[in-house]
Scaffold this motif. Structure first.
Motif, PDB file in Angstrom:
ATOM      1  N   ASP A  41      54.943  54.350  22.022  1.00 28.32           N
ATOM      2  CA  ASP A  41      53.881  54.239  21.025  1.00 28.32           C
ATOM      3  C   ASP A  41      52.510  53.981  21.631  1.00 28.32           C
ATOM      4  OD1 ASP A  41      55.697  54.632  18.956  1.00 28.32           O
ATOM      5  OD2 ASP A  41      56.156  52.493  18.799  1.00 28.32           O
ATOM      6  N   PHE A  42      52.475  53.670  22.932  1.00 34.24           N
ATOM      7  CA  PHE A  42      51.212  53.475  23.632  1.00 34.24           C
ATOM      8  C   PHE A  42      51.196  54.353  24.864  1.00 34.24           C
ATOM      9  CE2 PHE A  42      51.964  49.377  21.514  1.00 34.24           C
ATOM     10  CZ  PHE A  42      50.777  49.261  20.794  1.00 34.24           C
ATOM     11  N   ALA A  43      50.005  54.774  25.250  1.00 31.49           N
ATOM     12  CA  ALA A  43      49.872  55.525  26.502  1.00 31.49           C
ATOM     13  C   ALA A  43      50.193  54.601  27.667  1.00 31.49           C
ATOM     14  CB  ALA A  43      48.442  56.047  26.636  1.00 31.49           C
ATOM     15  N   TYR A  44      50.689  55.185  28.738  1.00 26.94           N
ATOM     16  CA  TYR A  44      50.871  54.420  29.972  1.00 26.94           C
ATOM     17  C   TYR A  44      49.554  54.502  30.716  1.00 26.94           C
ATOM     18  CZ  TYR A  44      52.950  52.513  34.191  1.00 26.94           C
ATOM     19  OH  TYR A  44      53.240  51.713  35.269  1.00 26.94           O
ATOM     20  N   SER A  45      48.848  53.386  30.771  1.00 28.40           N
ATOM     21  CA  SER A  45      47.468  53.398  31.268  1.00 28.40           C
ATOM     22  C   SER A  45      47.387  53.320  32.787  1.00 28.40           C
ATOM     23  CB  SER A  45      46.684  52.241  30.659  1.00 28.40           C
ATOM     24  OG  SER A  45      47.100  51.004  31.230  1.00 28.40           O
ATOM     25  N   VAL A  46      46.234  53.705  33.288  1.00 27.84           N
ATOM     26  CA  VAL A  46      45.964  53.594  34.716  1.00 27.84           C
ATOM     27  C   VAL A  46      45.916  52.125  35.133  1.00 27.84           C
ATOM     28  CG1 VAL A  46      44.302  54.118  36.560  1.00 27.84           C
ATOM     29  CG2 VAL A  46      44.798  55.822  34.797  1.00 27.84           C
ATOM     30  N   ALA A  47      45.497  51.245  34.243  1.00 27.88           N
ATOM     31  CA  ALA A  47      45.519  49.807  34.556  1.00 27.88           C
ATOM     32  C   ALA A  47      46.950  49.347  34.798  1.00 27.88           C
ATOM     33  CB  ALA A  47      44.880  49.010  33.412  1.00 27.88           C
ATOM     34  N   GLU A  48      47.855  49.758  33.931  1.00 22.49           N
ATOM     35  CA  GLU A  48      49.270  49.395  34.072  1.00 22.49           C
ATOM     36  C   GLU A  48      49.832  49.977  35.373  1.00 22.49           C
ATOM     37  OE1 GLU A  48      51.071  46.809  32.534  1.00 22.49           O
ATOM     38  OE2 GLU A  48      50.729  47.847  30.627  1.00 22.49           O
ATOM     39  N   HIS A  49      49.524  51.233  35.629  1.00 21.97           N
ATOM     40  CA  HIS A  49      49.951  51.902  36.857  1.00 21.97           C
ATOM     41  C   HIS A  49      49.425  51.167  38.087  1.00 21.97           C
ATOM     42  CE1 HIS A  49      50.229  55.079  39.925  1.00 21.97           C
ATOM     43  NE2 HIS A  49      48.935  54.917  40.113  1.00 21.97           N
ATOM     44  N   HIS A 102      38.515  47.497  31.594  1.00 24.81           N
ATOM     45  CA  HIS A 102      38.460  48.054  30.238  1.00 24.81           C
ATOM     46  C   HIS A 102      38.686  49.566  30.272  1.00 24.81           C
ATOM     47  CE1 HIS A 102      37.300  48.194  25.998  1.00 24.81           C
ATOM     48  NE2 HIS A 102      36.665  49.316  26.311  1.00 24.81           N
ATOM     49  N   GLY A 103      37.967  50.239  31.160  1.00 28.97           N
ATOM     50  CA  GLY A 103      38.099  51.686  31.247  1.00 28.97           C
ATOM     51  C   GLY A 103      39.504  52.124  31.619  1.00 28.97           C
ATOM     52  N   LEU A 104      40.084  51.486  32.651  1.00 24.68           N
ATOM     53  CA  LEU A 104      41.415  51.879  33.108  1.00 24.68           C
ATOM     54  C   LEU A 104      42.489  51.606  32.060  1.00 24.68           C
ATOM     55  CD1 LEU A 104      41.486  50.763  36.863  1.00 24.68           C
ATOM     56  CD2 LEU A 104      40.844  52.982  35.902  1.00 24.68           C
ATOM     57  N   ALA A 105      42.282  50.567  31.246  1.00 30.12           N
ATOM     58  CA  ALA A 105      43.263  50.239  30.206  1.00 30.12           C
ATOM     59  C   ALA A 105      43.311  51.304  29.116  1.00 30.12           C
ATOM     60  CB  ALA A 105      42.950  48.873  29.597  1.00 30.12           C
ATOM     61  N   PHE A 106      42.243  52.103  29.029  1.00 31.10           N
ATOM     62  CA  PHE A 106      42.185  53.145  28.001  1.00 31.10           C
ATOM     63  C   PHE A 106      42.364  54.558  28.562  1.00 31.10           C
ATOM     64  CE2 PHE A 106      40.407  49.642  25.651  1.00 31.10           C
ATOM     65  CZ  PHE A 106      40.872  49.847  24.366  1.00 31.10           C
ATOM     66  N   VAL A 107      42.561  54.665  29.877  1.00 31.84           N
ATOM     67  CA  VAL A 107      42.809  55.976  30.490  1.00 31.84           C
ATOM     68  C   VAL A 107      44.307  56.185  30.607  1.00 31.84           C
ATOM     69  CG1 VAL A 107      42.532  57.399  32.557  1.00 31.84           C
ATOM     70  CG2 VAL A 107      40.631  55.979  31.764  1.00 31.84           C
TER      71      VAL A 107
END
Length: 198
Positions: free
Chosen positions: A49-57, A34-39
Motif C-alpha cells: 500500500d506504500f511505495a518502497y522509498s529510497v530513504a527505506e532502501h 524528506h525528498g528520499l522518503a517520497f521517491v
C-alpha cells in the motif's frame, strides 16, 4: 525572447539548490530525508500500500554495509546511508533509463554527491574500496527488493544482482511504511552517525 532557463530547485528548508553547480551550504539533511522518503524505488512498481522509498532502501543499504564491513568507521557508514542522497532532487531512475539518458545523468549525480559529502564531513570522493563495499550492499538490497516486492523470480534476481550470502541478509525485512516513518528513521540514523563521527 526565450524564457530564462532555471536549473535550481527551492527546497522546503528555503534553500535554493543549483543543480548545475551545487554548493554544500545549500544542502540540508531534512531536505534529503524528506525528498528520499517520497521517491519510489522501482518506479513505484512494487507490492503493498506504500511505495518502497529510497530513504527505506538507504537505511537497508547502510545496515548491509555494516554487515559486509563491520570494522568500517562511522564516516563510511554515513557514506553508505547517503549513497543515493542525490536522488532527493534528481529522482530514482531505474538502470535501463540511466543507460538511455547517457553520461549526463552520471555527471549530475557525481556533482551532487560531492557537494553532499563535503556538507556532512566526508571527502568529495570516497575511497574505491569503500565504494565497492557500498555497491555490494546496494546490489544485495536490490536482490531483496526484487524478490520480495518487485515481482522478480529468484532466478531473475540472481542473474541481475547476484545471490547474496544468507548470513548477510539473515533477519532483515523490507519495510513498506508511510513516508513520514521512513523520513524519521533516516533522519534519526543520520543523527546517530553524525554524533559518532564527532
Amino acid at each position: 525572447m526565450a524564457p530564462a532557463f532555471r536549473a535550481w530547485q527551492r527546497m522546503l528548508s528555503g534553500r535554493r539548490l543549483d543543480l548545475l553547480d551545487p554548493t554544500p551550504v545549500d544542502i540540508e539533511i531534512e531536505d534529503i530525508a524528506h525528498g528520499l522518503a517520497f521517491v519510489a524505488r522501482w518506479n513505484g512498481q512494487t507490492l503493498g500500500d506504500f511505495a518502497y522509498s529510497v530513504a527505506e532502501h538507504s537505511l537497508l543499504v547502510e545496515t548491509l554495509f555494516r554487515r559486509i564491513a563491520p570494522s568500517a568507521p562511522p564516516r563510511w557508514q554515513m557514506a553508505a546511508l547517503l549513497h543515493d542522497a542525490p536522488e532527493y532532487v534528481i529522482g530514482d531512475m531505474i538502470s535501463p533509463v540511466k543507460h538511455a539518458v547517457g553520461p549526463g545523468y552520471e555527471e549530475l549525480d557525481q556533482r551532487l554527491t560531492a557537494a553532499i559529502h563535503i556538507r556532512f564531513g566526508l571527502p568529495a570522493q570516497i575511497p574505491t574500496s569503500v565504494k565497492k563495499q557500498i555497491k555490494r550492499a546496494d546490489r544485495i538490497s536490490a536482490w531483496m527488493e526484487a524478490t520480495q516486492i518487485a515481482g522478480f523470480t529468484t532466478a531473475e534476481a540472481n542473474k541481475f544482482f547476484g545471490r547474496p550470502r544468507p548470513e548477510l541478509i539473515e533477519g532483515l525485512e523490507l519495510h513498506l511504511r508511510p513516508p513520514v516513518a521512513a523520513r524519521q528513521d533516516y533522519t534519526s540514523r543520520f543523527g546517530e552517525l553524525q554524533r559518532a563521527m564527532g
